[in-house]
Design a protein around this motif. Structure first.
Motif, short mmCIF file in Angstrom:
data_model
loop_
_atom_site.label_atom_id
_atom_site.label_comp_id
_atom_site.label_asym_id
_atom_site.label_seq_id
_atom_site.Cartn_x
_atom_site.Cartn_y
_atom_site.Cartn_z
N UNK A 440 0.85 -1.19 0.00
CA UNK A 440 0.00 0.00 0.00
C UNK A 440 0.88 1.24 0.00
N UNK A 441 0.49 2.22 -0.80
CA UNK A 441 1.12 3.54 -0.74
C UNK A 441 0.60 4.21 0.53
N UNK A 442 1.44 4.23 1.57
CA UNK A 442 0.93 4.50 2.91
C UNK A 442 0.96 5.97 3.30
N UNK A 443 2.01 6.69 2.92
CA UNK A 443 2.18 8.08 3.38
C UNK A 443 2.75 8.93 2.26
N UNK A 444 2.80 10.24 2.55
CA UNK A 444 3.32 11.20 1.58
C UNK A 444 4.80 11.47 1.79
N UNK A 445 5.33 11.03 2.95
CA UNK A 445 6.76 11.18 3.22
C UNK A 445 7.29 9.88 3.85
N UNK A 446 8.57 9.89 4.25
CA UNK A 446 9.19 8.70 4.82
C UNK A 446 8.37 8.13 5.97
N UNK A 447 8.29 6.80 6.02
CA UNK A 447 7.62 6.12 7.13
C UNK A 447 8.68 5.82 8.20
N UNK A 448 8.39 6.21 9.43
CA UNK A 448 9.35 6.06 10.52
C UNK A 448 9.15 4.82 11.36
N UNK A 449 7.90 4.36 11.48
CA UNK A 449 7.62 3.27 12.42
C UNK A 449 6.42 2.47 11.94
N UNK A 450 6.43 1.18 12.25
CA UNK A 450 5.30 0.31 11.95
C UNK A 450 5.14 -0.67 13.10
#
Length: 751
Positions: A440-450
């Motif tokens: 999934x295209x999750x965010x508009x910038x870097x993802x930091x945590x999941x």
């Protein structure tokens, strides 16, 4: 409510850098045990090669730490030279104050070495000169010039104390042999090297000199012959940084390829090679020969111990981790990810011995584990699944750094990975391979945590785009977007006992959110001075732990929404924090320091209860002493209980109804057995009582008794505070006395 620094958590173990680069020296203590002198910033330590534990240390002030070169004079004496070209002699294990010092060359000193048995210190400088110093009497014994035409790079004394020869080499490839009896060069060996010479070594028999350099050759010279040509030249096909004799027939080399090799001096053939040590592309900077092993130091600050028989690695230590980016506990091992591609495994006792896991091509920045399964995410755009520290499979598909990884809470079958490519991927892992379930295209910038929710039905992601999003595990459907932070969101944690989500942000706040239908913000926790980087709930969900760029760890009470404890944990930003099942905290920072914190709350509660019980018993004892008129012990016990008001009342009861002289006699008898410490404590309380005119009478009686018997200089300062109030009280008494005379006069006139 402001939180105060508390002892709720105490440091249990610390893993600190032990080597930050530069020269390393071998020293032998009084028991003939070999030690390695290593430098870590401003700390110099003689360490046990087996454990890495410091036998003795020398801690310099950071502001004064401008040492450029150093060497061991003897087992406990260190000689240093700083940027001001001043020599200083220090004793290891004592406070950082030099025994003596003296000024050296005018030009910067680049290399120095000390004779193994004599008080001779040799130095080489940028002015192409070599000097020899008496390190005990601090004067120059030899000024050797005329051979080198470039910077002096290496020095070595002849190992036989009866042969007063010094060997030096320079960047232009020239080697000089100096006779210290005659203060002249007896040999100038030129032309054999065409680049900087980095190593000189004399064989144990004393007849052969080995030289090696960055021109990729090793020369062997016969010191018993007058010839200035090498007897053998060996092409080693790498720039050599360290070389030396293992026996009279074998020598070792190490350098830019990161390999230690053994060579037969007679045939010039390589007879043994080690594996590549450290990270590919990094060189070996030096090799030290101990009695039973070779110790290789690499440019990426690894320390490898090699068996000379087969050059196998017997153990590994890490001098400096750089930044600790993440950590986990897997299969009873503490696993660290740092600036390098290797994972570093430690026993939970955190000894300096380390095991390296190789699999990634670039730095590992994220970790997660469950039971024996571990997942690591790297800058090489991949994630690797490990089982019992063996690589099982590699997860390929991201197009940028894999910034975060997570596994399901109930099993290892679900693996989530997120990336700087702004996508979230879910993988199904069957123990042997992992298959991609959805992306999934999750965010508009870097993802930091999941992370997964406790029931493994949803996935939560945080991003630099200031949002938090919740995804359905089954099909990757977006369930909701949480907004409210003013800057990027670094981390998230879900309460194990209720529908509560905590998020940590670069806006210096922690927010608590409902995981119900509306995802509403319930509380905002403020207290950190900088970005909050990581958060963890306690096992029972009653507390929240947070850590940030300010180096602080804070403990929050969820119900009260307030900070109950602040730990000044690190001097640098804390990138990662882990809470174990027994509520132990592990924190790793940007300066490579790992700390283990033990929860002291139960112990503190038990200690507080024991103190309360003890106080009750002592209170009863005090009452019994008063009833028995055991005044001396009653006074001592009241002082022990820290009850100055009760003690003052007790003194009032003693002197009540007695004349001044009777009171003085009785108080002198009661205080006769007091020692200086007890008198000092009582005098401090008298100082406080004496500030009030109502309490001045008893205070003055006690002072009279104390001054007649005790003349301790330590009491002078306290009496200095008492005197102004005493003078003021007597002035007021004088005024009252004068007023009483006036009243008597008026009354008499009226009569």
């Amino acid at each position: 409510m402001l939180a105060s620094t508390s002892s709720l958590f105490a440091v249990d173990k610390v893993l600190e850098p032990i080597y930050t680069g530069g020269a390393c020296h071998v020293s032998v203590d009084s028991t003939e045990k070999e030690l390695l002198l290593m430098r870590s910033g401003s700390l110099f330590a003689l360490r046990d090669p087996e454990t890495g534990i410091a036998a003795s240390i020398l801690q310099m002030d950071d502001e004064e730490n401008n040492v450029t070169v150093f060497a061991m004079k003897d087992a406990q004496t260190l000689v240093t030279c700083n940027t001001n070209n001043v020599f200083e002699v220090w004793t290891m294990g004592l406070p950082a104050s030099p025994i003596h010092s003296w000024k050296a060359h005018a030009s910067p000193i680049l290399v120095l070495t000390h004779h193994a048995t004599l008080p001779l210190l040799a130095t080489g400088s940028a002015d192409h000169g070599v000097r020899v110093w008496d390190s005990s009497k601090s004067y120059c014994t030899h000024n050797l010039k005329g051979v080198h035409g470039a910077i002096v790079t290496v020095l070595a004394f002849h190992p036989d104390p009866s042969i007063m020869h010094l060997f030096s080499a320079s960047e232009d490839g020239t080697i000089a042999v100096w006779d210290l009896h005659e203060s002249r060069a007896i040999k100038a060996l030129k032309g054999a090297h065409v680049s900087s010479v980095t190593a000189l070594s004399v064989s144990t028999c004393g007849g052969l000199l080995l030289s090696a350099g960055r021109d990729q050759i090793v020369n062997i010279w016969n010191l018993n012959q007058a010839s200035t040509k090498p007897t053998k030249t060996i092409a080693v096909l790498e720039a050599v940084e360290s070389a030396g004799w293992l026996t009279d027939k074998l020598f070792f080399t190490a350098g830019e390829k990161g390999i230690v090799r053994l060579w037969d001096a007679a045939s010039g053939q390589c007879v043994l090679s080690s594996a590549v040590l450290g990270t590919a592309g990094h060189s070996i900077t030096q090799v030290k020969l101990l009695r039973e092993q070779l110790v290789a130091f690499t440019s990426d600050l690894f320390i490898f111990y090699l068996n000379p028989a087969d050059l196998s690695v017997s153990r590994t230590m890490v001098g400096h981790h750089g930044e600790i980016t993440d950590l986990t506990i897997c299969n009873d091992r503490v696993v660290l990810s740092t600036n390098g591609p290797q994972l570093r495994l430690y026993q939970q006792e955190l000894t300096h011995q380390c095991r390296l896991l190789v699999g990634h091509d670039e730095a590992v920045i994220s970790l997660v584990s469950k039971d024996e399964v571990m997942v690591s995410g790297s800058r090489d755009h991949t994630a690797i699944v490990w089982n019992d520290f063996e690589m099982v499979c590699k997860l390929v598909g991201h197009t940028d750094v894999v910034s975060a990884v997570s596994m399901g809470n109930k099993s290892t079958a679900l693996i989530a990975t997120s990336s700087a490519d702004m996508t979230l991927k879910l993988w199904n892992f069957n123990g042997k391979e992992a298959k991609l379930a959805w992306t999934s295209k999750a965010h508009e910038k870097d993802i930091n945590h999941v992370c997964f929710t406790p029931n493994d039905k949803n996935i939560i992601t945080t991003s630099q785009d200031k949002t938090v999003r919740i995804w359905k595990v089954e099909d990757g459907k977006l369930l909701g977007t949480i907004k409210g932070h003013k800057r990027g969101v670094w981390s998230a944690a879900v309460s194990p006992v209720e529908q509560l989500l905590a998020t940590a942000s670069a806006d210096r706040t922690i927010k608590l959110w409902s995981l119900g239908e509306d995802f509403s913000c319930l509380k905002t926790l403020e207290g950190h001075n900088n970005s909050v980087l990581c958060i963890e709930f306690s096992k029972d969900g009653s507390r929240l732990y947070s850590a940030g760029s300010d180096g602080l760890v804070k403990v929050w009470d969820i119900k009260k929404s307030e900070c109950i404890c602040t730990i000044d944990a690190h001097s640098d930003r804390i990138w990662t924090m882990l809470r174990t099942e027994d509520e132990t905290l592990l924190t790793g920072d940007a300066s490579g320091i790992l700390k283990v914190w033990r929860d002291m709350s139960e112990e503190e509660a038990l200690a507080a209860q024991m103190l309360r019980d003890e106080t009750i018993i002592k209170e009863q004892q005090l009452s019994n002493m008063i009833m028995r008129k055991d005044y001396t012990n009653a006074i001592l016990l009241a002082m022990q209980l820290e009850q100055p008001h009760r003690l003052y009342t007790f003194f009032g009861q003693i002197v009540d109804g007695r004349s001044i002289q009777e009171s003085i006699d009785l108080l002198a008898h009661l205080l006769a057995a007091f020692d200086e410490t007890q008198i000092g404590k009582l005098t401090c309380w008298i100082r406080d009582w004496n500030t009030s005119l109502k309490r001045a009478y008893i205070s003055q009686l006690l002072l009279h008794v104390i001054l007649k018997k005790h003349k301790s200089p330590a009491l002078k300062e306290v009496f200095g505070h008492i005197q102004p109030y005493t003078e003021r009280h007597f002035e007021k008494i004088d005024d009252l006395l004068i007023g009483s005379h006036l009243i008597d006069f008026v009354v008499n006139k009226i009569k």
